[in-house]
Structures are given as structure tokens and as C-alpha cells.
Write a protein that holds these residues in place. Sequence first.
Motif, PDB file in Angstrom:
ATOM      1  N   THR A  13      23.310  -5.484 -12.731  1.00 27.40           N
ATOM      2  CA  THR A  13      22.111  -4.852 -12.169  1.00 27.40           C
ATOM      3  C   THR A  13      22.103  -3.347 -12.392  1.00 27.40           C
ATOM      4  O   THR A  13      21.158  -2.672 -12.004  1.00 27.40           O
ATOM      5  N   GLY A  14      23.194  -2.822 -12.964  1.00 27.16           N
ATOM      6  CA  GLY A  14      23.273  -1.397 -13.265  1.00 27.16           C
ATOM      7  C   GLY A  14      24.115  -0.588 -12.307  1.00 27.16           C
ATOM      8  O   GLY A  14      24.306   0.608 -12.499  1.00 27.16           O
ATOM      9  N   PHE A  15      24.644  -1.234 -11.267  1.00 22.54           N
ATOM     10  CA  PHE A  15      25.493  -0.526 -10.318  1.00 22.54           C
ATOM     11  C   PHE A  15      26.944  -0.552 -10.782  1.00 22.54           C
ATOM     12  O   PHE A  15      27.362  -1.453 -11.505  1.00 22.54           O
ATOM     13  N   ARG A  16      27.698   0.452 -10.343  1.00 19.74           N
ATOM     14  CA  ARG A  16      29.118   0.518 -10.704  1.00 19.74           C
ATOM     15  C   ARG A  16      29.848  -0.733 -10.246  1.00 19.74           C
ATOM     16  O   ARG A  16      30.652  -1.295 -10.961  1.00 19.74           O
ATOM     17  N   SER A  17      29.559  -1.197  -9.027  1.00 20.33           N
ATOM     18  CA  SER A  17      30.186  -2.382  -8.458  1.00 20.33           C
ATOM     19  C   SER A  17      29.107  -3.398  -8.089  1.00 20.33           C
ATOM     20  O   SER A  17      28.005  -3.020  -7.703  1.00 20.33           O
ATOM     21  N   CYS A  18      29.459  -4.666  -8.172  1.00 17.52           N
ATOM     22  CA  CYS A  18      28.539  -5.710  -7.716  1.00 17.52           C
ATOM     23  C   CYS A  18      28.388  -5.665  -6.195  1.00 17.52           C
ATOM     24  O   CYS A  18      27.425  -6.192  -5.651  1.00 17.52           O
ATOM     25  N   PHE A  19      29.316  -5.013  -5.524  1.00 13.68           N
ATOM     26  CA  PHE A  19      29.288  -4.909  -4.068  1.00 13.68           C
ATOM     27  C   PHE A  19      28.660  -3.576  -3.672  1.00 13.68           C
ATOM     28  O   PHE A  19      29.278  -2.752  -3.007  1.00 13.68           O
ATOM     29  N   TYR A  20      27.416  -3.388  -4.066  1.00 11.57           N
ATOM     30  CA  TYR A  20      26.717  -2.118  -3.839  1.00 11.57           C
ATOM     31  C   TYR A  20      25.855  -2.127  -2.582  1.00 11.57           C
ATOM     32  O   TYR A  20      25.246  -1.126  -2.246  1.00 11.57           O
ATOM     33  N   ARG A  21      25.815  -3.260  -1.870  1.00 13.70           N
ATOM     34  CA  ARG A  21      25.027  -3.363  -0.640  1.00 13.70           C
ATOM     35  C   ARG A  21      25.944  -3.591   0.548  1.00 13.70           C
ATOM     36  O   ARG A  21      26.879  -4.378   0.463  1.00 13.70           O
ATOM     37  N   GLN A  22      25.636  -2.919   1.638  1.00 11.72           N
ATOM     38  CA  GLN A  22      26.411  -3.055   2.868  1.00 11.72           C
ATOM     39  C   GLN A  22      25.502  -3.581   3.967  1.00 11.72           C
ATOM     40  O   GLN A  22      24.364  -3.109   4.114  1.00 11.72           O
ATOM     41  N   LEU A  23      25.997  -4.548   4.722  1.00 12.93           N
ATOM     42  CA  LEU A  23      25.256  -5.070   5.861  1.00 12.93           C
ATOM     43  C   LEU A  23      25.500  -4.150   7.045  1.00 12.93           C
ATOM     44  O   LEU A  23      26.633  -3.966   7.485  1.00 12.93           O
ATOM     45  N   ASP A  24      24.440  -3.543   7.542  1.00 13.50           N
ATOM     46  CA  ASP A  24      24.547  -2.588   8.639  1.00 13.50           C
ATOM     47  C   ASP A  24      23.481  -2.925   9.671  1.00 13.50           C
ATOM     48  O   ASP A  24      22.292  -2.799   9.404  1.00 13.50           O
ATOM     49  N   ASP A  25      23.918  -3.376  10.819  1.00 12.94           N
ATOM     50  CA  ASP A  25      23.004  -3.717  11.903  1.00 12.94           C
ATOM     51  C   ASP A  25      21.968  -4.751  11.465  1.00 12.94           C
ATOM     52  O   ASP A  25      20.780  -4.640  11.795  1.00 12.94           O
ATOM     53  N   GLY A  26      22.419  -5.731  10.689  1.00 19.04           N
ATOM     54  CA  GLY A  26      21.530  -6.792  10.246  1.00 19.04           C
ATOM     55  C   GLY A  26      20.677  -6.458   9.040  1.00 19.04           C
ATOM     56  O   GLY A  26      19.897  -7.289   8.577  1.00 19.04           O
ATOM     57  N   ARG A  27      20.790  -5.244   8.515  1.00 19.39           N
ATOM     58  CA  ARG A  27      20.003  -4.828   7.342  1.00 19.39           C
ATOM     59  C   ARG A  27      20.933  -4.548   6.176  1.00 19.39           C
ATOM     60  O   ARG A  27      22.016  -3.994   6.347  1.00 19.39           O
ATOM     61  N   LEU A  28      20.468  -4.890   4.982  1.00 21.04           N
ATOM     62  CA  LEU A  28      21.215  -4.547   3.775  1.00 21.04           C
ATOM     63  C   LEU A  28      20.833  -3.149   3.336  1.00 21.04           C
ATOM     64  O   LEU A  28      19.650  -2.842   3.166  1.00 21.04           O
TER      65      LEU A  28
ATOM     66  N   VAL B 122      24.279   3.166 -12.229  1.00 21.81           N
ATOM     67  CA  VAL B 122      24.731   3.796 -13.471  1.00 21.81           C
ATOM     68  C   VAL B 122      23.676   3.671 -14.573  1.00 21.81           C
ATOM     69  O   VAL B 122      23.506   4.581 -15.368  1.00 21.81           O
ATOM     70  N   PHE B 123      22.966   2.541 -14.613  1.00 18.40           N
ATOM     71  CA  PHE B 123      21.928   2.344 -15.621  1.00 18.40           C
ATOM     72  C   PHE B 123      20.855   1.408 -15.088  1.00 18.40           C
ATOM     73  O   PHE B 123      21.066   0.714 -14.096  1.00 18.40           O
ATOM     74  N   GLU B 124      19.704   1.420 -15.736  1.00 22.24           N
ATOM     75  CA  GLU B 124      18.611   0.510 -15.408  1.00 22.24           C
ATOM     76  C   GLU B 124      18.705  -0.706 -16.337  1.00 22.24           C
ATOM     77  O   GLU B 124      18.723  -0.536 -17.556  1.00 22.24           O
ATOM     78  N   PRO B 125      18.793  -1.916 -15.789  1.00 20.21           N
ATOM     79  CA  PRO B 125      18.970  -3.111 -16.622  1.00 20.21           C
ATOM     80  C   PRO B 125      17.905  -3.275 -17.703  1.00 20.21           C
ATOM     81  O   PRO B 125      18.210  -3.731 -18.809  1.00 20.21           O
ATOM     82  N   GLU B 126      16.681  -2.883 -17.408  1.00 16.97           N
ATOM     83  CA  GLU B 126      15.612  -3.043 -18.412  1.00 16.97           C
ATOM     84  C   GLU B 126      15.814  -2.100 -19.599  1.00 16.97           C
ATOM     85  O   GLU B 126      15.131  -2.215 -20.610  1.00 16.97           O
ATOM     86  N   GLN B 127      16.770  -1.191 -19.511  1.00 17.78           N
ATOM     87  CA  GLN B 127      17.069  -0.293 -20.614  1.00 17.78           C
ATOM     88  C   GLN B 127      18.170  -0.841 -21.508  1.00 17.78           C
ATOM     89  O   GLN B 127      18.733  -0.125 -22.307  1.00 17.78           O
ATOM     90  N   GLY B 128      18.499  -2.132 -21.332  1.00 18.86           N
ATOM     91  CA  GLY B 128      19.401  -2.793 -22.256  1.00 18.86           C
ATOM     92  C   GLY B 128      20.869  -2.840 -21.891  1.00 18.86           C
ATOM     93  O   GLY B 128      21.693  -3.089 -22.731  1.00 18.86           O
ATOM     94  N   GLY B 129      21.208  -2.615 -20.641  1.00 15.02           N
ATOM     95  CA  GLY B 129      22.606  -2.635 -20.277  1.00 15.02           C
ATOM     96  C   GLY B 129      23.110  -3.976 -19.750  1.00 15.02           C
ATOM     97  O   GLY B 129      24.287  -4.136 -19.515  1.00 15.02           O
ATOM     98  N   ARG B 130      22.265  -4.959 -19.598  1.00 10.71           N
ATOM     99  CA  ARG B 130      22.647  -6.227 -18.984  1.00 10.71           C
ATOM    100  C   ARG B 130      23.593  -7.019 -19.860  1.00 10.71           C
ATOM    101  O   ARG B 130      23.458  -7.064 -21.066  1.00 10.71           O
ATOM    102  N   GLU B 131      24.541  -7.703 -19.198  1.00 13.38           N
ATOM    103  CA  GLU B 131      25.469  -8.611 -19.896  1.00 13.38           C
ATOM    104  C   GLU B 131      24.724  -9.841 -20.329  1.00 13.38           C
ATOM    105  O   GLU B 131      23.927 -10.370 -19.646  1.00 13.38           O
TER     106      GLU B 131
END
Length: 126
Positions: A95-110, A117-126
Motif C-alpha cells: 500500500t506504500g507504507f514502510r510497514s504493513c502495520f501502519y494502523r493503530q487501534l486507539d479507543d476503537g478507531r483505526l 513511502v510511495f503511492e501504489p498507483e505510481q507503480g510500486g505495488r508488488e
Amino acid sequence: MDLPKLNYDANGLVPAIAQDAATGEVLMLAYMNEAAFRRTVETGYATYYSRSRRKLWTKGETSGNRQRVLQLYLDCDLDAVLVKIEQIGGAACHTGFRSCFYRQLDDGRLEIVGEKVFEPEQGGRE
């Protein structure tokens, strides 16, 4: 080369955790079958088994965001692999983030807490 016999699940897979060797940051969780594990050991670059595409893929083969393997650890039951890597190219997540674990659950919200690091539509996707 003789490799340890891993305890693969019913689908012939073991989870493989990619961790940045320098920082300890967990970058992604993927799966390996016997061929992916062997290729990882032989080449020194992380190779996984894609469950959706049903084939091997070496991380970074299309995006350039490769994972050079520095150390491999096997858990006590031989059914999980920890791959300590050097992340080349900055992003482990398709998705372009350094880690796949880029979201944190905080008080019931992500909340997005990771570095993009990059935008997937710019060709960085595996």
C-alpha cells in the motif's frame, strides 16, 4: 543444502514475519512454503508464497523494495519463521507504507501512524 524440516500447516505453509534487523520494527507478515523457504536461504533475499496468486514471489521483484535477509530464526515448534532483513527501497507494504502495520487501534478507531513511502498507483505495488 540440508535445511531443517519445518512443520507446515495443512496448506503447506508457515507464517513468516519480516522484521527490520536494525530497528526491530515488524514490517510484514507473509507465508512461506518449502520452495519459498529454500529460495530465501539460497538467494539471501526474502521469497514468500502468495496465497491469492498461488505462486512464489520474491519481495521487490516488481517494486524494487527488496528484503535482504540478514538472519533467519525458527520458533520452538518449527512452524513459524522470523526473517530479520534490511528493507531496500523503503517500503515493505504494497500500500506504500514502510510497514504493513501502519494502523493503530486507539479507543476503537483505526489511526494511521506509519510512514507512507510511495503511492501504489505510481507503480510500486508488488
